[in-house]
Design an enzyme around this catalytic site. Structure first.
Site, PDB file in Angstrom:
ATOM      1  N   PRO A  41      -3.919   7.122  -1.884  1.00  0.00           N
ATOM      2  CA  PRO A  41      -3.827   5.985  -0.865  1.00  0.00           C
ATOM      3  C   PRO A  41      -2.503   5.865  -0.074  1.00  0.00           C
ATOM      4  O   PRO A  41      -1.415   6.189  -0.504  1.00  0.00           O
ATOM      5  CB  PRO A  41      -3.986   4.590  -1.735  1.00  0.00           C
ATOM      6  CG  PRO A  41      -4.600   5.426  -2.899  1.00  0.00           C
ATOM      7  CD  PRO A  41      -3.949   6.515  -3.112  1.00  0.00           C
ATOM      8  N   GLU A  42      -2.536   5.710   1.273  1.00  0.00           N
ATOM      9  CA  GLU A  42      -1.518   5.389   1.995  1.00  0.00           C
ATOM     10  C   GLU A  42      -1.361   4.069   2.759  1.00  0.00           C
ATOM     11  O   GLU A  42      -2.125   3.333   2.217  1.00  0.00           O
ATOM     12  CB  GLU A  42      -1.435   6.534   3.086  1.00  0.00           C
ATOM     13  CG  GLU A  42      -1.920   8.015   2.822  1.00  0.00           C
ATOM     14  CD  GLU A  42      -1.881   8.930   3.783  1.00  0.00           C
ATOM     15  OE1 GLU A  42      -1.187   8.768   4.838  1.00  0.00           O
ATOM     16  OE2 GLU A  42      -2.466  10.195   3.520  1.00  0.00           O
ATOM     17  N   LYS A  59       3.702   2.625   0.095  1.00  0.00           N
ATOM     18  CA  LYS A  59       2.227   2.629  -0.649  1.00  0.00           C
ATOM     19  C   LYS A  59       2.281   1.677  -1.977  1.00  0.00           C
ATOM     20  O   LYS A  59       1.373   2.232  -2.801  1.00  0.00           O
ATOM     21  CB  LYS A  59       2.195   4.248  -1.177  1.00  0.00           C
ATOM     22  CG  LYS A  59       2.185   5.304   0.251  1.00  0.00           C
ATOM     23  CD  LYS A  59       2.283   6.578  -0.150  1.00  0.00           C
ATOM     24  CE  LYS A  59       2.459   7.638   1.047  1.00  0.00           C
ATOM     25  NZ  LYS A  59       2.556   9.042   0.550  1.00  0.00           N
ATOM     26  N   ARG A  80       1.532  21.423   1.718  1.00  0.00           N
ATOM     27  CA  ARG A  80       0.498  20.443   1.859  1.00  0.00           C
ATOM     28  C   ARG A  80      -0.283  20.671   2.944  1.00  0.00           C
ATOM     29  O   ARG A  80      -0.040  21.424   3.923  1.00  0.00           O
ATOM     30  CB  ARG A  80       1.255  19.106   2.221  1.00  0.00           C
ATOM     31  CG  ARG A  80       2.350  18.475   1.189  1.00  0.00           C
ATOM     32  CD  ARG A  80       2.846  17.202   1.714  1.00  0.00           C
ATOM     33  NE  ARG A  80       3.897  16.861   0.735  1.00  0.00           N
ATOM     34  CZ  ARG A  80       3.419  15.542  -0.073  1.00  0.00           C
ATOM     35  NH1 ARG A  80       2.610  15.112   0.179  1.00  0.00           N
ATOM     36  NH2 ARG A  80       4.391  15.180  -0.995  1.00  0.00           N
TER      37      ARG A  80
END
Length: 269
Positions: free
Chosen positions: A2-3, A58, A259
């Site tokens: 989650p951001e 976050k 990433r």
């Protein structure tokens, strides 16, 4: 993971359902998910009222009537569900907070955590975070100044929580696409106009993420039709081999600092 938009969506939904309610029971099923002995953690929460729920980067912060706070970081795989004994996911719950007949289930907290902190401890934990990109005081001049000393890629800079708080893999790619910039571009290579484009992309992308409920798909409660809605509005993230929504070129994926990152090889420069 989650951001900012996901956590803001959770903050608003949880505030509507839990704010001003006392914690009536605490169940700990995984001691590593908390920061105190289970019996002490439970005793300090028992009867405490959630006076406010805030977000920083976050993190979610459950402010308590005792003056302490619960600091939540879901990390990778963590999620929450508001339900009861008859309505809850068939998953292992690491922590359960009861508010009368309503339960807040914390699920998947293998890397994430729920820590009970004093005000000074909370302040120390969060003090190294960068500015909030949706705050009015995050101006173009703020971004220009913070980019001035950076030599890394846009991707690595945007997800650096000390540079700017709340952005991760998904929204860094979405912002770069909106700004027509390659995520592997070096910040030091951007001209003045490109920095302006980057700044003008950040707010709208994050606001859209919030408006449509973020991209994490697990519902927060029964009948939750908002959470995960941004999946239907993704600009580039997880759209490998699909046509670019701007120019039609096939979206590609690459790795930047280990990433995954998605981009259009034609209209992002």
């Amino acid at each position: 993971m989650p951001e900012l938009p996901e956590m803001e969506n959770y903050r608003m939904a949880l505030s509507r359902q839990l704010k001003a309610k006392p914690i009536t029971q605490v169940e700990i099923n995984r001691k590593k998910s908390i920061n105190k002995k289970s019996e002490i953690f439970a005793a300090e929460l028992q009867g405490a009222v959630v006076t406010d729920i805030r977000r920083r980067a976050k993190y979610l912060i459950f402010q308590l009537s005792t003056g302490n706070a619960l600091l939540l970081h879901l990390m990778l795989g963590g999620w929450m569900y508001i339900g009861n004994d008859q309505d809850n996911p068939d998953r292992t719950k690491q922590v359960i907070l009861s508010f009368g007949d309503k339960r807040l289930y914390f699920i998947g907290l293998r890397l994430g955590y729920l820590h009970l902190l004093k005000w000074i401890e909370l302040k120390e934990k969060l003090e190294e975070l960068g500015p909030e990109p949706l705050n009015p005081d995050f101006t173009l001049e703020t971004l220009q100044e913070r980019l001035g000393t950076k030599r890394g890629t846009l991707k690595s800079i945007l997800i650096d929580q000390k540079f700017m708080a709340g952005i991760g893999n998904c929204y860094s790619d979405e912002i770069c696409w909106q700004a027509r910039l390659q995520p592997e571009r070096k910040a030091s290579e951007l001209n003045a106009d490109q920095v302006i484009e980057l700044y003008q992309a950040i707010g709208p992308v994050l606001q859209n993420g919030i408006q449509f409920g973020g991209y994490m798909e697990n519902p927060l409660y029964a009948g939750d039709s908002k959470t995960g809605g941004y999946n239907n509005h993704l600009l580039v993230y997880e759209r490998e081999h699909q046509p670019c929504l701007r120019c039609g070129t096939e979206i590609r994926k690459m790795e930047i600092s280990s990433r995954k990152s998605f981009f259009c090889p034609n209209c992002q420069v």
